[in-house]
Design an enzyme around this catalytic site. Structure first.
Site, mmCIF file in Angstrom:
data_model
loop_
_atom_site.group_PDB
_atom_site.id
_atom_site.type_symbol
_atom_site.label_atom_id
_atom_site.label_comp_id
_atom_site.label_asym_id
_atom_site.label_seq_id
_atom_site.Cartn_x
_atom_site.Cartn_y
_atom_site.Cartn_z
ATOM 1 N N TYR A 23 0.825 -1.217 0.000
ATOM 2 C CA TYR A 23 0.000 0.000 0.000
ATOM 3 C C TYR A 23 0.858 1.265 0.000
ATOM 4 O O TYR A 23 0.411 2.321 -0.433
ATOM 5 C CB TYR A 23 -0.900 0.038 1.242
ATOM 6 C CG TYR A 23 -2.251 -0.599 1.056
ATOM 7 C CD1 TYR A 23 -2.362 -1.918 0.658
ATOM 8 C CD2 TYR A 23 -3.413 0.132 1.286
ATOM 9 C CE1 TYR A 23 -3.602 -2.507 0.497
ATOM 10 C CE2 TYR A 23 -4.662 -0.448 1.124
ATOM 11 C CZ TYR A 23 -4.747 -1.768 0.732
ATOM 12 O OH TYR A 23 -5.981 -2.341 0.582
ATOM 13 N N ASP A 82 -2.798 -17.928 0.326
ATOM 14 C CA ASP A 82 -3.827 -18.519 -0.551
ATOM 15 C C ASP A 82 -4.457 -19.736 0.126
ATOM 16 O O ASP A 82 -5.683 -19.911 0.124
ATOM 17 C CB ASP A 82 -3.246 -18.860 -1.931
ATOM 18 C CG ASP A 82 -2.001 -19.737 -1.864
ATOM 19 O OD1 ASP A 82 -1.393 -19.873 -0.775
ATOM 20 O OD2 ASP A 82 -1.626 -20.309 -2.910
ATOM 21 N N ASP A 133 -6.331 -7.124 3.759
ATOM 22 C CA ASP A 133 -7.482 -6.467 3.124
ATOM 23 C C ASP A 133 -8.407 -7.534 2.537
ATOM 24 O O ASP A 133 -9.624 -7.523 2.767
ATOM 25 C CB ASP A 133 -6.965 -5.518 2.043
ATOM 26 C CG ASP A 133 -8.083 -4.720 1.393
ATOM 27 O OD1 ASP A 133 -8.999 -4.296 2.110
ATOM 28 O OD2 ASP A 133 -8.033 -4.541 0.163
HETATM 29 C C1 IPM Z 1 -10.448 -1.351 3.894
HETATM 30 C C2 IPM Z 1 -10.710 -0.673 2.578
HETATM 31 C C3 IPM Z 1 -9.583 0.306 2.322
HETATM 32 C C4 IPM Z 1 -8.323 -0.500 2.124
HETATM 33 C C5 IPM Z 1 -9.815 1.302 1.186
HETATM 34 C C6 IPM Z 1 -11.116 2.051 1.346
HETATM 35 C C7 IPM Z 1 -8.660 2.248 1.043
HETATM 36 O O1 IPM Z 1 -10.863 -1.618 1.573
HETATM 37 O O2 IPM Z 1 -10.329 -0.635 4.898
HETATM 38 O O3 IPM Z 1 -10.368 -2.574 3.915
HETATM 39 O O4 IPM Z 1 -8.032 -0.980 1.024
HETATM 40 O O5 IPM Z 1 -7.578 -0.634 3.095
HETATM 41 MG MG MG Z 2 -10.903 -3.621 2.266
#
Ligand code: IPM
Ligand code: MG
Length: 367
Positions: A142, A224, A248
């Site tokens: 990220y 996975d 995520d």
């Molecule tokens: C989450 C969301 C976020 C992420 C987005 C909205 C940036 O999907 O909090 O899981 O990808 O972290």
């Molecule tokens: Mg998310």
């Protein structure tokens, strides 16, 4: 002593509606339990962009750094889909996470008894499910550099970088072990050590940290396979620790197992501040649901349970957190359902504010 401080950022879509119900709970705690908060409110996401041209104003960022906890509703909506990447609503949320250094994202996936039928899995697979995903939130792909879209020869190349330092892995692993100690003392770490060097390092560091927690049974899984095991028999897990991107994905998967995507809270925690409280942001796992925004249909429970996490992790009020969680269980047991939870025959949905009022009534009844 001054009251603990809360910054409320309702955000976009259904955010303001669900947050209004949290405000009722906050009011009740002040009136009936003598727990008063200094509450301030501000903008994040698309609404901040509309006013300031950025999804998070510097003043809001500064406030977030000062308060004892931030409560966030949701960000985003179709109106903002074509904005430049740098000012998209999501960037506001990512900036909060990064600058507050909220490295440990706690995402419980809990199946509420009254809702076990809503899962897409068989009832016996999910009934009683209670797992906690700890997602690393401030690093990995990220945020890693280099990133961007570059020209290379006669075409473009999109680049993101998965990057983890030992200390970043160490601190999130410790958070996960600490949680496991308070739960069923099982921790499963997920990465892709079979293909990624960052995964190899992840596994090594988690194993090393595990030596400080001999009472916790540590296991490792490729992410996975972890996804597969989560759908096959999720109750084998207690706490899962994983990186930002896998977390995520896996947390959405785990949330849906419970059939209660609209019900799940989350906490994002950083290092302790001077007063001993961790830097913290609490938000529901669900998004801004623009399709139902403003109609009083949204389920406020995820946001209310996020506030329960705040009571537990920021304000040392585990007993009040439990009271609130029980109140939620009680309204569900009474058969109250917002529109997202319909399916049973003959059940009329209640509105967002009716759900909030019913929860407050249960709080009242608990005294
Ligand atoms: C989450 C969301 C976020 C992420 C987005 C909205 C940036 O999907 O909090 O899981 O990808 O972290
Ligand atoms: Mg998310």
């Amino acid at each position: 002593m001054s009251n603990p401080s809360l910054l409320i950022l309702p955000g976009d879509g259904i955010g303001p509606e669900v947050m209004a119900e949290v405000s009722k709970v906050i009011q009740w705690l002040g009136d009936k339990r003598g727990m008063k908060f200094d509450v301030s409110e501000d903008l994040v996401g698309g609404c901040a962009y509309d006013k300031h041209g950025v999804p998070l104003h510097d003043d809001t960022m500064a406030k977030a750094q000062e308060v004892d906890a931030v409560l966030l509703g949701a960000v985003g909506g179709p109106k903002y889909d074509n904005l430049d990447f740098s000012v998209k609503p999501e960037r506001g949320l990512l900036r909060l996470r990064k600058e507050m250094d909220l490295f440990a994202n706690l995402r419980p996936a809990q199946c509420f008894d009254a809702l076990a039928d809503f899962s897409s899995l068989k009832k016996d697979v999910v009934a009683g499910l209670d797992i906690m995903i700890v997602r690393e939130l401030t690093s990995g792909v990220y945020f890693g550099e280099p990133r961007g879209i570059f020209e290379e020869g006669n075409e473009r190349v999109g680049i993101n970088t998965q990057r983890y330092t030992e200390s970043e892995i160490d601190r999130v692993a410790r958070s996960a072990f600490e949680l496991a100690m308070k739960r069923n003392r099982k921790l499963c770490s997920m990465e892709k050590a079979n293909v990624m060097e960052s995964g190899i390092l992840w596994r090594e560091v988690v194993t090393e940290v595990g030596k400080d927690y001999p009472d916790v049974e540590l296991s490792h899984m490729y992410a996975d396979a972890g996804a597969m095991q989560l759908t096959r028999w999720p109750k084998q897990f207690d706490v899962i620790v994983t990186d930002n991107l896998f977390g995520d994905l896996l947390s959405d998967l785990a949330a849906m197992l419970t059939g209660s995507l609209g019900m799940l809270p989350s906490a994002s925690l950083g290092s302790p501040m001077e007063n001993g409280r961790p830097k913290a942001l609490y938000e529901p796992v669900h998004g801004s649901a623009p399709d139902i925004a403003g109609q009083g249909k949204a389920n406020p429970i995820a946001c209310i349970l996020s506030f329960a996490m705040a009571l537990r992790y920021s304000f040392d009020a585990g007993n009040e957190a439990e009271r609130l969680e029980q109140a939620v269980n009680a309204v569900l047991a009474d058969g109250l359902r917002t529109a997202d939870l319909l399916g049973e025959e003959g059940v009329q949905p209640v509105s967002t504010s009716e759900m909030g009022d019913a929860i407050v009534a249960k709080l009242e009844a608990s005294l």
